[in-house]
Write a protein that holds these residues in place. Structure first.
Motif, mmCIF file in Angstrom:
data_model
loop_
_atom_site.group_PDB
_atom_site.id
_atom_site.type_symbol
_atom_site.label_atom_id
_atom_site.label_comp_id
_atom_site.label_asym_id
_atom_site.label_seq_id
_atom_site.Cartn_x
_atom_site.Cartn_y
_atom_site.Cartn_z
ATOM 1 N N VAL A 171 0.848 -1.201 0.000
ATOM 2 C CA VAL A 171 0.000 0.000 0.000
ATOM 3 C C VAL A 171 0.878 1.244 0.000
ATOM 4 O O VAL A 171 1.878 1.308 0.719
ATOM 5 N N ILE A 172 0.481 2.224 -0.807
ATOM 6 C CA ILE A 172 1.081 3.556 -0.710
ATOM 7 C C ILE A 172 -0.042 4.496 -0.308
ATOM 8 O O ILE A 172 -1.080 4.574 -0.972
ATOM 9 N N VAL A 173 0.143 5.144 0.835
ATOM 10 C CA VAL A 173 -0.873 6.055 1.359
ATOM 11 C C VAL A 173 -0.550 7.465 0.871
ATOM 12 O O VAL A 173 0.519 7.999 1.172
ATOM 13 N N ASP A 174 -1.465 8.033 0.116
ATOM 14 C CA ASP A 174 -1.293 9.397 -0.381
ATOM 15 C C ASP A 174 -1.868 10.367 0.646
ATOM 16 O O ASP A 174 -3.068 10.475 0.810
ATOM 17 N N GLY A 175 -0.976 11.079 1.332
ATOM 18 C CA GLY A 175 -1.416 12.085 2.299
ATOM 19 C C GLY A 175 -1.011 13.471 1.844
ATOM 20 O O GLY A 175 -0.844 14.374 2.653
ATOM 21 N N GLY A 176 -0.830 13.629 0.531
ATOM 22 C CA GLY A 176 -0.370 14.913 0.003
ATOM 23 C C GLY A 176 1.147 14.960 -0.058
ATOM 24 O O GLY A 176 1.829 13.995 0.293
ATOM 25 N N TYR A 177 1.676 16.088 -0.516
ATOM 26 C CA TYR A 177 3.128 16.226 -0.628
ATOM 27 C C TYR A 177 3.806 16.082 0.734
ATOM 28 O O TYR A 177 3.338 16.635 1.717
ATOM 29 N N GLY A 178 4.899 15.341 0.754
ATOM 30 C CA GLY A 178 5.653 15.161 1.993
ATOM 31 C C GLY A 178 6.775 16.183 2.086
ATOM 32 O O GLY A 178 7.006 16.966 1.170
ATOM 33 N N GLY A 179 7.483 16.148 3.209
ATOM 34 C CA GLY A 179 8.613 17.053 3.407
ATOM 35 C C GLY A 179 9.900 16.434 2.903
ATOM 36 O O GLY A 179 9.939 15.272 2.504
ATOM 37 N N ASN A 180 10.961 17.215 2.922
ATOM 38 C CA ASN A 180 12.261 16.711 2.491
ATOM 39 C C ASN A 180 13.288 16.733 3.613
ATOM 40 O O ASN A 180 14.461 16.480 3.390
ATOM 41 N N ILE A 181 12.818 17.089 4.816
ATOM 42 C CA ILE A 181 13.742 17.144 5.956
ATOM 43 C C ILE A 181 13.335 16.046 6.942
ATOM 44 O O ILE A 181 12.183 15.993 7.374
ATOM 45 N N PRO A 182 14.261 15.154 7.298
ATOM 46 C CA PRO A 182 13.921 14.060 8.210
ATOM 47 C C PRO A 182 13.780 14.547 9.652
ATOM 48 O O PRO A 182 13.998 15.724 9.948
ATOM 49 N N SER A 183 13.418 13.632 10.531
ATOM 50 C CA SER A 183 13.252 13.998 11.944
ATOM 51 C C SER A 183 14.601 14.311 12.596
ATOM 52 O O SER A 183 15.650 13.833 12.159
ATOM 53 N N THR A 184 14.553 15.111 13.632
ATOM 54 C CA THR A 184 15.725 15.362 14.468
ATOM 55 C C THR A 184 15.886 14.149 15.405
ATOM 56 O O THR A 184 14.912 13.720 16.017
ATOM 57 N N VAL A 185 17.084 13.604 15.468
ATOM 58 C CA VAL A 185 17.328 12.415 16.304
ATOM 59 C C VAL A 185 18.118 12.832 17.546
ATOM 60 O O VAL A 185 19.190 13.438 17.434
ATOM 61 N N ILE A 186 17.555 12.511 18.711
ATOM 62 C CA ILE A 186 18.206 12.869 19.980
ATOM 63 C C ILE A 186 18.341 11.625 20.857
ATOM 64 O O ILE A 186 17.370 10.889 21.063
ATOM 65 N N ASP A 187 19.550 11.399 21.336
ATOM 66 C CA ASP A 187 19.835 10.247 22.207
ATOM 67 C C ASP A 187 19.573 10.649 23.661
ATOM 68 O O ASP A 187 20.208 11.551 24.198
ATOM 69 N N LEU A 188 18.624 9.937 24.273
ATOM 70 C CA LEU A 188 18.287 10.219 25.679
ATOM 71 C C LEU A 188 18.699 9.068 26.600
ATOM 72 O O LEU A 188 18.159 8.918 27.687
ATOM 73 N N THR A 189 19.657 8.264 26.172
ATOM 74 C CA THR A 189 20.042 7.109 27.006
ATOM 75 C C THR A 189 21.055 7.476 28.086
ATOM 76 O O THR A 189 21.274 6.721 29.023
ATOM 77 N N GLY A 190 21.701 8.641 27.948
ATOM 78 C CA GLY A 190 22.711 9.050 28.936
ATOM 79 C C GLY A 190 22.180 10.109 29.890
ATOM 80 O O GLY A 190 20.979 10.348 29.981
ATOM 81 N N ASP A 191 23.091 10.745 30.605
ATOM 82 C CA ASP A 191 22.708 11.776 31.579
ATOM 83 C C ASP A 191 22.184 13.037 30.905
ATOM 84 O O ASP A 191 21.302 13.713 31.428
ATOM 85 N N GLU A 192 22.765 13.360 29.739
ATOM 86 C CA GLU A 192 22.345 14.561 29.012
ATOM 87 C C GLU A 192 21.917 14.182 27.592
ATOM 88 O O GLU A 192 22.475 13.256 27.004
ATOM 89 N N PRO A 193 20.941 14.912 27.018
ATOM 90 C CA PRO A 193 20.533 14.635 25.634
ATOM 91 C C PRO A 193 21.698 14.882 24.669
ATOM 92 O O PRO A 193 22.446 15.845 24.833
ATOM 93 N N ILE A 194 21.851 13.996 23.677
ATOM 94 C CA ILE A 194 22.897 14.168 22.667
ATOM 95 C C ILE A 194 22.230 14.224 21.291
ATOM 96 O O ILE A 194 21.449 13.329 20.932
#
Length: 205
Positions: A171-194
Motif C-alpha cells: 500500500v502507498i498512502v497518499d497524504g499529500g506532498y511530503g517534506g524533504n527534511i527528516p526527523s531530528t534524532v536525539i539520544d536520551l540514554t545518557g545523563d544529558e541529551p545528545i
C-alpha cells in the motif's frame, strides 16, 4: 502491484484505515506520510514483514536502526525501560513532533530486536500516521524513504513514490506532498541529551 489509498489528515476514512490495517496484519508493507518525510513501515509484531523491510533497506534486521512509531507515549513502557522524570518531560514537551528519541530498550522488545539495547521512538504530529497506528493497535516499525545524499522529488510526491515503489510494497498512502527534511534524532540514554541528527525539529528542547 500496490494499492494507492488517498487519506485526508483532517478526517482519515475509517474504511480505508481498516483496509490498511488488514494488509499490515497480514504482513504487508506500507509507505505512508508523517510530519517529516514519507516512510516505509510494517506491523512491529510481524517478523516476516520486518525481514522484508530490512531486505529493502539492505541491512541485517538485528542491526537495523528502525524507529518504533507510536500513537502517543502510552506505548513507551511496552518497549522502553523505566525513564526518569527529566527524560519524560522532554518527551512530553516534544511529542507529537518531528523527533526520533533514542531510549533504553527493555526485555519486551519483539524477538527480532531482542539484542538491541536501545530503540528509536517516534510520535509524529500527523493524524494519518497516528490513525493507522491507533487502528492497528500497536506501533509500526518504520524507516524513511528519504535520500540523505540529495533532494529527490520521488521522496515527496505520492504519485512518483507510487511509480517507484508499486512493485515492492502493498500500500502507498497518499497524504499529500511530503517534506524533504527528516526527523531530528536525539539520544536520551545518557545523563544529558545528545543530538545525533539535526533535522526538522529544533535541537533546543
Amino acid at each position: 502491484m500496490s494499492q494507492f489509498i488517498k487519506l485526508y489528515e483532517e478526517n482519515p476514512n475509517p474504511k480505508d484505515l481498516k483496509q490498511i490495517v488488514k494488509i499490515l496484519k497480514a504482513g504487508g508493507l506500507i509507505i505512508y506520510p508523517s510530519d517529516t518525510v514519507y516512510a516505509l513501515g510494517c506491523d512491529i509484531t510481524n517478523a516476516k514483514a520486518l525481514e522484508k523491510v530490512a531486505q529493502i533497506k539492505g541491512v541485517k534486521l538485528a542491526k537495523a536502526n528502525f524507529s518504533f512509531v507510536c500513537e502517543d507515549l502510552s506505548n513507551l513502557s511496552d518497549y522502553v525501560r523505566q525513564i526518569d522524570t527529566k527524560t519524560f518531560k522532554i518527551l512530553k514537551r516534544a511529542l507529537p513532533g518531528p523527533y526520533t528519541f533514542i531510549l533504553p530498550g527493555n526485555n519486551n522488545l519483539p524477538s527480532s530486536f531482542k539484542k538491541k539495547k536501545e530503540v528509536g521512538i517516534r510520535v509524529p504530529d500527523n493524524e494519518i500516521t497516528r490513525a493507522i497506528v491507533r487502528a492497528l493497535g500497536n506501533p509500526i516499525v518504520s524507516t524513511s524513504i528519504y535520500d540523505e545524499d540529495e533532494v529527490i522529488e520521488y521522496t515527496t510526491d505520492p504519485e512518483l513514490i507510487f511509480e517507484k515503489w508499486q512493485n515492492r510494497v502493498d500500500v502507498i498512502v497518499d497524504g499529500g506532498y511530503g517534506g524533504n527534511i527528516p526527523s531530528t534524532v536525539i539520544d536520551l540514554t545518557g545523563d544529558e541529551p545528545i543530538l545525533i541528527r539535526d533535522g526538522k525539529g529544533s535541537p533546543e528542547l
